[in-house]
Design a protein around this motif. Structure first.
Motif, short mmCIF file in Angstrom:
data_model
loop_
_atom_site.label_atom_id
_atom_site.label_comp_id
_atom_site.label_asym_id
_atom_site.label_seq_id
_atom_site.Cartn_x
_atom_site.Cartn_y
_atom_site.Cartn_z
N ILE A 45 0.87 -1.18 0.00
CA ILE A 45 0.00 0.00 0.00
C ILE A 45 0.90 1.23 0.00
CG2 ILE A 45 -1.85 1.22 1.21
CD1 ILE A 45 -2.62 -1.48 2.51
N ALA A 46 0.95 1.93 -1.14
CA ALA A 46 2.00 2.95 -1.34
C ALA A 46 1.93 4.08 -0.31
CB ALA A 46 1.90 3.51 -2.75
N HIS A 47 0.70 4.43 0.15
CA HIS A 47 0.65 5.57 1.07
C HIS A 47 1.05 5.23 2.51
CE1 HIS A 47 -3.63 4.11 0.92
NE2 HIS A 47 -3.46 4.13 2.22
N VAL A 48 1.16 3.95 2.83
CA VAL A 48 1.61 3.57 4.18
C VAL A 48 3.14 3.62 4.18
CG1 VAL A 48 1.66 1.76 5.94
CG2 VAL A 48 -0.42 2.15 4.60
N ARG A 49 3.68 4.68 4.76
CA ARG A 49 5.14 4.88 4.72
C ARG A 49 5.83 4.26 5.91
NH1 ARG A 49 5.84 5.35 -0.14
NH2 ARG A 49 7.97 6.08 0.28
N ILE A 50 5.08 4.10 7.00
CA ILE A 50 5.68 3.62 8.25
C ILE A 50 4.84 2.46 8.78
CG2 ILE A 50 6.28 4.23 10.66
CD1 ILE A 50 7.88 5.91 8.69
N MET A 51 5.54 1.40 9.20
CA MET A 51 4.87 0.34 9.96
C MET A 51 5.48 0.35 11.36
SD MET A 51 4.55 -3.76 9.16
CE MET A 51 6.04 -4.40 9.93
N ARG A 52 4.59 0.45 12.35
CA ARG A 52 5.06 0.47 13.74
C ARG A 52 4.49 -0.75 14.44
NH1 ARG A 52 3.25 4.94 18.15
NH2 ARG A 52 2.96 6.24 16.30
N VAL A 53 5.30 -1.35 15.31
CA VAL A 53 4.87 -2.56 16.02
C VAL A 53 5.00 -2.33 17.52
CG1 VAL A 53 5.29 -5.02 16.32
CG2 VAL A 53 5.76 -3.96 14.12
N HIS A 54 3.90 -2.40 18.22
CA HIS A 54 3.96 -2.25 19.68
C HIS A 54 4.06 -3.63 20.32
CE1 HIS A 54 3.04 2.08 20.69
NE2 HIS A 54 3.12 2.05 19.38
N THR A 55 5.12 -3.84 21.12
CA THR A 55 5.39 -5.19 21.62
C THR A 55 6.13 -5.18 22.95
OG1 THR A 55 6.45 -7.30 21.06
CG2 THR A 55 7.59 -5.30 20.34
N ARG A 56 5.98 -6.29 23.66
CA ARG A 56 6.75 -6.53 24.87
C ARG A 56 7.72 -7.70 24.65
NH1 ARG A 56 6.91 -5.47 29.99
NH2 ARG A 56 5.38 -5.24 31.59
N VAL A 57 7.67 -8.32 23.47
CA VAL A 57 8.42 -9.57 23.23
C VAL A 57 9.94 -9.44 23.41
CG1 VAL A 57 9.05 -11.18 21.37
CG2 VAL A 57 6.65 -10.80 21.95
N PRO A 58 10.61 -8.39 22.92
CA PRO A 58 12.07 -8.38 23.10
C PRO A 58 12.49 -8.50 24.57
CG PRO A 58 11.41 -6.72 21.51
CD PRO A 58 10.14 -7.24 22.13
N VAL A 59 11.61 -8.08 25.49
CA VAL A 59 11.90 -8.19 26.91
C VAL A 59 11.38 -9.50 27.51
CG1 VAL A 59 11.06 -7.26 29.13
CG2 VAL A 59 12.23 -5.77 27.50
#
Ligand SMILES: *Cc1c(COP(=O)(O)O)cnc(C)c1O
Ligand code: SF4
Length: 353
Positions: free
Chosen positions: A174-188
């Motif tokens: 989807i060309a207009h979606v420039r940023i994908m952000r992921v909210h997560t606790r997994v790395p910890v």
């Protein structure tokens, strides 16, 4: 690749808490009433951090159920930040014009006792169906104002890398979606999940990916968690943090300062400090706003600018986040301002413009 030589399974029931020595067996039975109401899970990485000899352990406070959770107050809400008011299709929350939340699943590797979505998260809360996901993606595709899509839930990194890759690819198309952000606790809470396959799945988006890491106490940033952050950042993903201000966990400038410094050391830019939401049965974990402002002012006095988060309140009713730290500049009289410095002293500023 696992950092932990002998990971056991997550703790998912009060009886297992007692077996692990984390609660008194006599107390475990009473906690069934809590876990019947709100989901519970504690990963091995987090269970190992709990000191059973400390009745006020800040990790235990976040994950071990407490009878006080059954004490819901009249001002608390099932949907504390008003997600439902802004849900045009299943899985999407569209509150701000340029960005949406895409809630992919309702499950998490741990269940935080203060969770603002505690009424909807839990192991029964399955992932969005393929149909619902397709409709959610259609919604994003149809609105060119949507510059950013924020994967949340639940915890999106609890999904398989294969499924995550499909979502990332679809958003990347989807060309207009420039940023994908992921909210997560997994790395910890499950750092071993951040492996090459998971990172490749995120990168399948093809443009800039931000990972917003949720952690609340400096002890959570174990060597394994730090290594997981390093894998993400070295792979070219940007990281920011989010923390919930919690009584008995981080309502102390020293502890919160150590947490912010730990984030920065991991190349995770402190982003949000959330005033705790009015989730049911969480009164014993909330700090009042006046005290929150004192703590945040103390951070400003002590720490590098890199370590300063925005202190925000998600306004009940669905009105979005508002910055709530005390302002360092207040107007008084014509073109005159009172400015508070980092040590709390006031100065006059006459604005020449
Ligand atoms: C918190 C939130 C966001 C993200 O807000 P930022 O200020 O960009 O971090 C987006 N949409 C909804 C509905 C939210 O609750
Ligand atoms: S990880 Fe996030 S969504 Fe899951 S229980 Fe904790 S606060 Fe809630």
């Amino acid at each position: 690749m696992r950092d932990d030589p002998a990971p056991s399974r997550p703790i998912r029931a009060p009886a297992e808490l007692a077996q692990a020595g984390l609660v008194d067996p006599a107390r475990a039975a009473a906690l069934e009433a809590v876990t019947a109401r709100y989901a519970m899970a504690i990963t091995p990485a987090m269970a190992r951090l709990i000191d059973p000899a400390d009745p006020n352990d800040p990790i235990a406070r976040q994950f071990v159920p407490d009878l006080r959770e059954l004490d819901a107050r009249p001002h608390e809400r099932e949907d504390p930040i008003g997600d439902a008011v802004h849900a045009p299709v299943e899985g999407i929350v569209h509150r701000y014009p340029d960005r949406v939340l895409l809630k992919l699943l309702h499950a998490c590797p741990v269940y935080c006792r203060f969770c603002f979505r505690r009424e909807s998260v839990g192991p029964g809360g399955e992932a969005l169906s393929q149909d619902a996901l397709a409709r959610a993606l259609d919604y994003v595709r149809a609105d060119p104002r949507i510059w950013e899509t924020i994967l949340t839930g639940g915890d999106p990194l609890a999904m398989s890398a294969r499924r995550l890759r499909e979502v990332a690819r679809a958003l990347g198309d989807i060309a207009h979606v420039r940023i994908m952000r992921v909210h997560t606790r997994v790395p910890v809470v499950a750092p071993e999940r951040i492996d090459a396959e998971m990172i490749d799945a995120l990168k399948a988006f093809g443009r800039s990916v931000y990972v917003a890491l949720h952690a609340n106490h400096p002890r959570e940033l174990t060597p394994q968690a730090r290594a997981a952050c390093a894998r993400l950042v070295d792979a070219g993903l940007a990281m920011v943090s989010q923390t919930v201000l919690l009584k008995g966990v981080n309502d102390d400038p020293e502890v919160l300062g150590d947490l912010m410094r730990a984030f920065v050391e991991c190349r995770v830019k402190p982003y949000y400090l959330h005033h705790a939401d009015l989730a049911p049965g969480t009164a014993h974990l909330r700090v009042d706003l006046a005290r929150g402002r004192e703590i945040v002012a103390a951070l400003r006095g002590r720490l590098s600018g890199l370590c300063q988060p925005h202190y925000v309140l998600d306004t009940p009713g669905g009105f979005g986040k508002a910055p709530v730290a005390a302002s360092a500049a207040e107007p008084y009289g014509e073109n005159r301002w009172r400015v508070t410095d980092f040590q709390g002293r006031a100065h006059d500023y006459e604005d020449p413009a």
